[in-house]
Scaffold this motif. Structure first.
Motif, PDB file in Angstrom:
ATOM      1  N   ALA A  70      -5.426   5.445   4.710  1.00 11.40           N
ATOM      2  CA  ALA A  70      -6.404   6.122   3.859  1.00 11.40           C
ATOM      3  C   ALA A  70      -6.740   7.459   4.508  1.00 11.40           C
ATOM      4  CB  ALA A  70      -7.658   5.268   3.733  1.00 11.40           C
ATOM      5  N   ALA A  74     -12.969   5.457   3.562  1.00 11.24           N
ATOM      6  CA  ALA A  74     -13.004   4.340   2.615  1.00 11.24           C
ATOM      7  C   ALA A  74     -11.659   4.188   1.918  1.00 11.24           C
ATOM      8  CB  ALA A  74     -14.092   4.584   1.579  1.00 11.24           C
ATOM      9  N   THR A  75     -11.322   2.941   1.586  1.00 12.73           N
ATOM     10  CA  THR A  75     -10.084   2.657   0.859  1.00 12.73           C
ATOM     11  C   THR A  75     -10.301   1.482  -0.071  1.00 12.73           C
ATOM     12  OG1 THR A  75      -7.754   2.064   1.077  1.00 12.73           O
ATOM     13  CG2 THR A  75      -9.242   1.179   2.733  1.00 12.73           C
ATOM     14  N   ASP A  76      -9.508   1.409  -1.109  1.00 15.80           N
ATOM     15  CA  ASP A  76      -9.552   0.282  -2.036  1.00 15.80           C
ATOM     16  C   ASP A  76      -8.584  -0.823  -1.629  1.00 15.80           C
ATOM     17  OD1 ASP A  76     -11.407   1.606  -3.601  1.00 15.80           O
ATOM     18  OD2 ASP A  76      -9.914   2.398  -4.992  1.00 15.80           O
ATOM     19  N   VAL A  77      -7.783  -0.579  -0.613  1.00 15.12           N
ATOM     20  CA  VAL A  77      -6.765  -1.529  -0.184  1.00 15.12           C
ATOM     21  C   VAL A  77      -7.291  -2.342   0.998  1.00 15.12           C
ATOM     22  CG1 VAL A  77      -4.411  -1.802   0.656  1.00 15.12           C
ATOM     23  CG2 VAL A  77      -4.954   0.035  -0.956  1.00 15.12           C
ATOM     24  N   GLU A  78      -7.429  -3.640   0.799  1.00 12.77           N
ATOM     25  CA  GLU A  78      -7.966  -4.513   1.833  1.00 12.77           C
ATOM     26  C   GLU A  78      -7.013  -4.562   3.034  1.00 12.77           C
ATOM     27  OE1 GLU A  78      -9.507  -9.114   2.358  1.00 12.77           O
ATOM     28  OE2 GLU A  78      -8.527  -8.520   0.497  1.00 12.77           O
ATOM     29  N   GLN A  80      -6.206  -1.844   4.879  1.00 12.65           N
ATOM     30  CA  GLN A  80      -5.618  -0.541   5.165  1.00 12.65           C
ATOM     31  C   GLN A  80      -6.529   0.231   6.107  1.00 12.65           C
ATOM     32  OE1 GLN A  80      -5.336   2.612   2.076  1.00 12.65           O
ATOM     33  NE2 GLN A  80      -3.143   2.485   2.484  1.00 12.65           N
ATOM     34  N   SER A  82      -7.738   3.727   8.199  1.00 18.87           N
ATOM     35  CA  SER A  82      -7.834   5.151   7.903  1.00 18.87           C
ATOM     36  C   SER A  82      -6.885   5.910   8.828  1.00 18.87           C
ATOM     37  CB  SER A  82      -9.262   5.647   8.119  1.00 18.87           C
ATOM     38  OG  SER A  82      -9.582   5.638   9.504  1.00 18.87           O
TER      39      SER A  82
END
Length: 93
Positions: A70, A74-78, A80, A82
């Motif tokens: 990312a 923040a990311t939407d992929v559990e 993942q 940064s």
């Protein structure tokens, strides 16, 4: 493994596997897949889920040629990490 063989037969440069890794057993399967690469194609292997973060680091060390990160915190992929976290672990410039 059949899909990886099919990708190789179709002259793929890279075969990517991204799957849930919520248990040590699931992570172990991915690690075995990459370390026993019998397909002779470059592999991009990563986990998503509870063991997703450790899978990305472990599998990169085992030979996975890609790590997705990312750009922000923040990311939407559990699972993942940064880009900043990966750099802190010694990956990337």
């Amino acid at each position: 493994m059949a899909k990886a063989h099919n990708a190789k037969a179709l002259r793929a440069d890279i075969f990517k596997v991204a799957t849930r890794t919520d248990t040590p057993t699931e992570l172990g399967r991915l690690l075995e897949f990459i370390t026993k690469n019998r397909v002779n194609v470059r592999l991009a292997v990563m986990g998503i889920g509870g063991f997703g973060a450790i899978s990305r680091v472990l599998l990169a060390c085992a030979g996975s040629i890609l790590i997705y990160a990312a750009l922000g915190p923040a990311t939407d992929v559990e699972g993942q990490l940064s880009l900043e976290q990966l750099r802190a672990l010694g990956f990337g410039p």
